[in-house]
Design a protein around this motif. Structure first.
Motif, PDB file in Angstrom:
ATOM      1  N   LEU A 129     -42.201  -6.103  -7.749  1.00 19.72           N
ATOM      2  CA  LEU A 129     -43.287  -5.804  -6.704  1.00 19.72           C
ATOM      3  C   LEU A 129     -43.746  -4.407  -6.927  1.00 19.72           C
ATOM      4  O   LEU A 129     -45.016  -4.243  -6.356  1.00 19.72           O
ATOM      5  CB  LEU A 129     -42.845  -5.860  -5.289  1.00 19.72           C
ATOM      6  CG  LEU A 129     -42.359  -7.342  -4.582  1.00 19.72           C
ATOM      7  CD1 LEU A 129     -41.428  -7.422  -3.487  1.00 19.72           C
ATOM      8  CD2 LEU A 129     -43.546  -7.965  -4.339  1.00 19.72           C
ATOM      9  N   LYS A 130     -43.010  -3.623  -7.504  1.00 19.16           N
ATOM     10  CA  LYS A 130     -43.324  -2.228  -7.790  1.00 19.16           C
ATOM     11  C   LYS A 130     -44.897  -2.278  -8.678  1.00 19.16           C
ATOM     12  O   LYS A 130     -45.700  -1.462  -8.281  1.00 19.16           O
ATOM     13  CB  LYS A 130     -42.437  -1.205  -8.405  1.00 19.16           C
ATOM     14  CG  LYS A 130     -41.353  -0.864  -7.673  1.00 19.16           C
ATOM     15  CD  LYS A 130     -40.439   0.073  -8.321  1.00 19.16           C
ATOM     16  CE  LYS A 130     -39.347   0.415  -7.305  1.00 19.16           C
ATOM     17  NZ  LYS A 130     -38.332   1.541  -7.849  1.00 19.16           N
ATOM     18  N   LYS A 131     -44.920  -2.982  -9.705  1.00 21.58           N
ATOM     19  CA  LYS A 131     -45.974  -3.270 -10.443  1.00 21.58           C
ATOM     20  C   LYS A 131     -47.069  -4.178  -9.952  1.00 21.58           C
ATOM     21  O   LYS A 131     -48.307  -3.773 -10.033  1.00 21.58           O
ATOM     22  CB  LYS A 131     -45.765  -3.689 -11.885  1.00 21.58           C
ATOM     23  CG  LYS A 131     -46.683  -3.721 -13.013  1.00 21.58           C
ATOM     24  CD  LYS A 131     -46.155  -4.447 -14.066  1.00 21.58           C
ATOM     25  CE  LYS A 131     -47.232  -4.435 -15.241  1.00 21.58           C
ATOM     26  NZ  LYS A 131     -46.964  -4.863 -16.369  1.00 21.58           N
ATOM     27  N   GLU A 132     -46.613  -5.092  -9.328  1.00 13.84           N
ATOM     28  CA  GLU A 132     -47.580  -6.103  -8.648  1.00 13.84           C
ATOM     29  C   GLU A 132     -48.269  -5.453  -7.691  1.00 13.84           C
ATOM     30  O   GLU A 132     -49.716  -5.800  -7.337  1.00 13.84           O
ATOM     31  CB  GLU A 132     -46.868  -7.370  -8.248  1.00 13.84           C
ATOM     32  CG  GLU A 132     -46.262  -7.997  -9.505  1.00 13.84           C
ATOM     33  CD  GLU A 132     -45.203  -9.223  -8.843  1.00 13.84           C
ATOM     34  OE1 GLU A 132     -45.547  -9.399  -7.513  1.00 13.84           O
ATOM     35  OE2 GLU A 132     -44.870  -9.798  -9.583  1.00 13.84           O
ATOM     36  N   LEU A 133     -47.681  -4.597  -6.634  1.00 10.37           N
ATOM     37  CA  LEU A 133     -48.536  -3.962  -5.698  1.00 10.37           C
ATOM     38  C   LEU A 133     -48.869  -2.590  -6.001  1.00 10.37           C
ATOM     39  O   LEU A 133     -49.677  -1.883  -4.954  1.00 10.37           O
ATOM     40  CB  LEU A 133     -47.347  -3.709  -4.399  1.00 10.37           C
ATOM     41  CG  LEU A 133     -47.004  -5.070  -3.686  1.00 10.37           C
ATOM     42  CD1 LEU A 133     -46.112  -5.040  -2.513  1.00 10.37           C
ATOM     43  CD2 LEU A 133     -47.978  -5.997  -3.328  1.00 10.37           C
ATOM     44  N   ASP A 134     -48.450  -1.952  -6.998  1.00  7.74           N
ATOM     45  CA  ASP A 134     -48.828  -0.464  -7.580  1.00  7.74           C
ATOM     46  C   ASP A 134     -48.347   0.318  -6.395  1.00  7.74           C
ATOM     47  O   ASP A 134     -48.964   1.154  -6.084  1.00  7.74           O
ATOM     48  CB  ASP A 134     -50.400  -0.501  -7.714  1.00  7.74           C
ATOM     49  CG  ASP A 134     -50.551   0.937  -8.423  1.00  7.74           C
ATOM     50  OD1 ASP A 134     -49.919   1.439  -8.994  1.00  7.74           O
ATOM     51  OD2 ASP A 134     -51.682   1.217  -8.005  1.00  7.74           O
TER      52      ASP A 134
END
Length: 277
Positions: A141-146
């Motif tokens: 989620l860190k990358k997916e949600l920035d």
């Protein structure tokens, strides 16, 4: 939609786990308690699953529903400007990708941290491989949600006393390091820990350590000097509040005495001024 402001709070919250000052974090159970913690000068706030459960009239232990938690999250975000971490218990699902979906909804509501535990209501620990899969899924989620939110991975080895003291220490260290490798930013080892146990954890865990305020060792300055990164107040504040409410109720019912309701300085006018901040 993740706002610029939320990303700033997430980075701020991350930084609190990687400096030389221990983050003392209180655990709120509603917007009102979170507002008190903000007004009194805390740098961040987390929720307590126990406190939210008690506020809804339930015992703790995965009884409240995700919708309850989502509502409390939104209410706190609406009134408080501090970084907010949410106690997700075991993620409200066993399937790692359902856990990811649940946490994604909490983050989209405004949280910048989550707490995920491995302790089951039956007093056992989840299989370590399942917990690692959950952490890995959440990390995506860190990358997916920035959004650089904080994953605080909790092991309940000491909390549930699943083995002997030596076995609990070995499990806590093994699980903590595995959680960190899987993507956790901080590991949480709650329980009745005396000073030497905390020193042992700090010496053998390769990342920031979160402990909980407990009667065996609660020297805040001492914990700071040892190198604890984060200290949670846990359900202490909500239990202290309800203890006072129960005592006051007993005095009214058993003695016909309402003095505790009136012998304080927090008047109606003062309460309105306080919560108007």
């Amino acid at each position: 939609m993740i706002s610029k402001e939320q990303k700033v709070k997430a980075k701020e919250f991350q930084a609190h786990h990687h400096n030389n000052k221990m983050l003392l974090i209180p655990n709120a159970w509603n917007a009102g308690s979170a507002k008190v913690f903000e007004n009194q000068g805390f740098k961040a706030v987390a929720t307590t699953s126990a406190g939210i459960a008690y506020s809804l009239g339930y015992a703790d232990g995965e009884i409240i529903e995700l919708d309850d938690l989502l509502l409390v999250t939104k209410q706190i975000i609406k009134r408080v400007n501090l970084p907010l971490s949410i106690d997700m218990e075991r993620g409200y699902a066993d399937d790692p990708y359902k856990v990811k979906q649940n946490i994604g909804n909490i983050l989209k509501a405004g949280a910048v941290g989550i707490n995920l535990e491995d302790g089951r209501p039956d007093g056992k620990l989840d299989d370590i491989e399942l917990q690692l899969e959950k952490i890995q899924a959440i990390s995506e989620l860190k990358k997916e949600l920035d959004l650089p939110f904080v994953i605080n991975a909790r092991t309940c080895a000491f909390w549930l006393k699943v083995g002997s003291p030596i076995e609990n220490m070995e499990m806590a260290i093994k699980r903590s390091n595995a959680f960190l490798k899987a993507g956790a930013d901080c590991v949480f080892v709650p329980g009745l820990l005396e000073k030497n146990s905390i020193i042992n954890l700090l010496s053998n865990i390769d990342g920031p350590l979160n402990t909980i305020a407990n009667p065996l060792y609660h020297d805040l300055e001492g914990l700071q000097k040892l190198g604890v990164s984060r200290l949670s107040l846990g359900s202490g504040p909500v239990r202290a509040s309800y203890a006072k409410l129960i005592q006051t109720s007993n005095e009214i019912i058993e003695k016909g005495d309402i003095s505790s309701l009136i012998e304080h300085d927090f008047s109606y006018a003062e309460a309105n001024r306080y919560f108007a901040k």
